[in-house]
Each structure stands twice: as structure tokens, then as C-alpha cells.
Design a protein around this motif. Structure first.
Motif, short mmCIF file in Angstrom:
data_model
loop_
_atom_site.label_atom_id
_atom_site.label_comp_id
_atom_site.label_asym_id
_atom_site.label_seq_id
_atom_site.Cartn_x
_atom_site.Cartn_y
_atom_site.Cartn_z
N SER A 60 0.84 -1.18 0.00
CA SER A 60 0.00 0.00 0.00
C SER A 60 0.89 1.24 0.00
CB SER A 60 -0.89 -0.01 1.25
OG SER A 60 -1.59 1.20 1.34
N ARG A 61 0.51 2.23 -0.75
CA ARG A 61 1.33 3.43 -0.85
C ARG A 61 0.79 4.56 0.03
NH1 ARG A 61 5.29 2.80 -4.54
NH2 ARG A 61 4.91 1.26 -6.14
N SER A 62 0.28 4.20 1.18
CA SER A 62 -0.26 5.19 2.10
C SER A 62 0.70 5.36 3.28
CB SER A 62 -1.62 4.73 2.61
OG SER A 62 -2.10 5.64 3.56
N SER A 63 0.82 6.58 3.75
CA SER A 63 1.74 6.84 4.85
C SER A 63 1.07 6.69 6.22
CB SER A 63 2.31 8.25 4.73
OG SER A 63 1.26 9.19 4.81
#
Length: 92
Positions: A60-63
Motif C-alpha cells: 500500500s502506498r499510504s503513509s
């Protein structure tokens, strides 16, 4: 083999291990008759769900994913304490 392929392989292996461990714990939770053992198994299930979410978060490319895991870990400790109070019927 590129590092990305190695990550996919290791994450897949981790997901399989987490899935098998969750199935074993669920089976044990269903077959046991002891309430204290069920409390411990519920905590283990909670931790395996968090571990599965962490494996998912690798792609996932979420911080915010790791913040969610930290908050979930704090919630797990509160749930454990409250369930222990229920089992002991409020005695300290």
C-alpha cells in the motif's frame, strides 16, 4: 532476481504463515472450554490480524498505515485488560 520480486516472495510466505497460524488459533478457540484460554486466543487472533494488515501494508502506498497499526496495538492492550477484569469479576 530483483529486490521487488524477493519482497513479493517473502511477503507471500509471511501471508501464508499468518493465515495458517490464524486458522490454527481459530480452531483451538472453538474447541477449548476454558474461558481464560479463550481470552489468550482472542489476543493472539488480534495480533495475527494486525500482522496480516502489516503484510498488506507493504504494497500500500499510504503513509498512515503504520499509524493505524500503532493505534490498533494500543487498543489491543486495553481490550486485554478489560477482558481480564471481566474474567476476575472485578477483583484485583
Amino acid at each position: 532476481m530483483t529486490p521487488t520480486h524477493l519482497l513479493w516472495i517473502l511477503a507471500g510466505a509471511a501471508a501464508v504463515i499468518i493465515g495458517v497460524s490464524m486458522l490454527v488459533v481459530l480452531w483451538r478457540a472453538v474447541t477449548t472450554r476454558n474461558d481464560a484460554r479463550r481470552a489468550v486466543l482472542a489476543d493472539i487472533i488480534y495480533v495475527t490480524v494486525i500482522a496480516g494488515f502489516l503484510v498488506y501494508s507493504l504494497f500500500s502506498r499510504s503513509s498512515i498505515v503504520y499509524d493505524v497499526v500503532l493505534v490498533a496495538g494500543l487498543g489491543g492492550a486495553i481490550g486485554t485488560i478489560s477482558f481480564a477484569r471481566i474474567l476476575t469479576r472485578g477483583r484485583r
